[in-house]
Design an enzyme around this catalytic site. Structure first.
Site, PDB file in Angstrom:
ATOM      1  N   PRO A   2     -38.434  62.710  -7.101  1.00  0.00           N
ATOM      2  CG  PRO A   2     -38.306  61.346  -8.969  1.00  0.00           C
ATOM      3  CD  PRO A   2     -39.254  61.884  -7.956  1.00  0.00           C
ATOM      4  CD  GLU A   3     -35.826  67.612  -3.988  1.00  0.00           C
ATOM      5  OE1 GLU A   3     -35.037  68.564  -3.984  1.00  0.00           O
ATOM      6  OE2 GLU A   3     -36.335  67.158  -2.948  1.00  0.00           O
ATOM      7  CE  LYS A  59     -38.696  69.801  -8.195  1.00  0.00           C
ATOM      8  NZ  LYS A  59     -39.860  69.789  -7.292  1.00  0.00           N
ATOM      9  NE  ARG A 275     -43.682  68.932  -0.144  1.00  0.00           N
ATOM     10  CZ  ARG A 275     -42.860  68.873  -1.188  1.00  0.00           C
ATOM     11  NH1 ARG A 275     -42.819  69.833  -2.074  1.00  0.00           N
ATOM     12  NH2 ARG A 275     -42.064  67.832  -1.350  1.00  0.00           N
TER      13      ARG A 275
END
Ligand SMILES: [Zn+2]
Length: 289
Positions: A2-3, A59, A275
């Site tokens: 979740p961002e 976040k 990433r």
């Protein structure tokens, strides 16, 4: 993971569900959930407290408590805050907050990276303040950077940031929570595509027009995510157990081999700072070595 848009969605929903409820009991079912504090200490600080607001910082989901403290929840990879009758798999419930009216908020987390802490709420509003001491020992929520949807996030502010960190790859800088709080992999990728900036560009190489485009693109990506209830490429669900819709609207994220929505060239997947990253090789030109 979740961002900002996902956490914002959860916080807005929970605001309507738990504000003004008083906590009667906190139960931890995972020994590391509240580390370094023992769960009993956290429980004692929560018991009898009324939730006065629910909001987001970076976040983190923040439950403001009467008396100036706040419960901060880090969802990390797979954490979910589910209120009431939402469908929960009991095997993955790591913590439960019960209210005096008999309802409950449960924290489900398959991968067990999520954490909870009770802190002085004022700590969260110190923007990017870096108290002395080794960075690694400070909890992340103690030194969060600028909120990208707040009034203080201006083109001028962003220009000053890239000047302070000229050698950082722009995508790595966008993911640094101590610089800008809340942007993660998905929204950094989408914003860089919209701004037509290669993820590996050195921050200091960005021209004034590119910085202005990036500023607009960051807000565009985050606001779109919020409007669509967040992105659920895998685990994310909101406080009612529903998936978001942003994953249907990705321009480049997880779209390797598909045509760029702007120019038609095939989207490429690379790895930046460990990433997975997606970009259009035509719209986002590779920087010269
Ligand atoms: Zn393109």
């Amino acid at each position: 993971m979740p961002e900002l848009p996902e956490v914002e969605t959860i916080a807005r929903q929970l605001r309507g569900l738990v504000v003004d409820r008083t906590i009667s009991e906190f139960e931890s079912r995972w020994v590391r959930l509240t580390e370094p504090e023992p769960a009993e200490v956290v429980g004692a600080r929560l018991r009898g407290r009324r939730i006065s607001d629910v909001r987001r910082r970076g976040k983190f989901v923040v439950f403001d408590l009467d008396g100036g403290e706040a419960l901060v929840v880090s969802l990390r990879m797979t954490g979910k805050l589910l209120y009431g009758a939402a469908d929960v798999d009991e095997r993955y419930v790591r913590g439960e907050i019960r209210f005096e009216d008999g309802t409950a908020l449960r924290f489900s987390d398959t991968r067990k990276f999520g954490r909870m802490a009770v802190i002085d709420a004022a700590t969260l509003d110190r923007r990017g303040a870096l108290p002395p001491g080794p960075r690694s020992r400070r909890p992340l929520h103690a030194s969060l950077g600028q909120e990208p949807l707040a009034r203080g996030f201006t083109v001028t502010w962003l220009r000053a940031l890239v000047r302070r960190r000229p050698r950082a790859a722009i995508k790595v800088l966008l993911l640094d929570q101590r610089a800008i709080a809340g942007i993660g992999n998905i929204y950094a990728i989408e914003a860089l595509w919209r701004a037509q900036i290669h993820p590996l560009r050195k921050a200091g190489s960005l021209r004034a027009d590119e910085i202005a485009r990036l500023h607009e693109a960051i807000r565009w990506a985050l606001r779109k995510g919020i409007r669509l209830g967040g992105a659920s490429p895998s685990d994310y669900v909101d406080a009612r157990g529903n998936k978001g819709r942003m994953q249907r609207e990705f321009q480049v994220y997880s779209r390797a081999g598909e045509p760029c929505p702007r120019c038609g060239r095939a989207i490429v997947r690379t790895v930046v700072g460990g990433r997975g990253t997606f970009h259009c090789p035509r719209c986002q030109r590779t920087p010269r070595a």
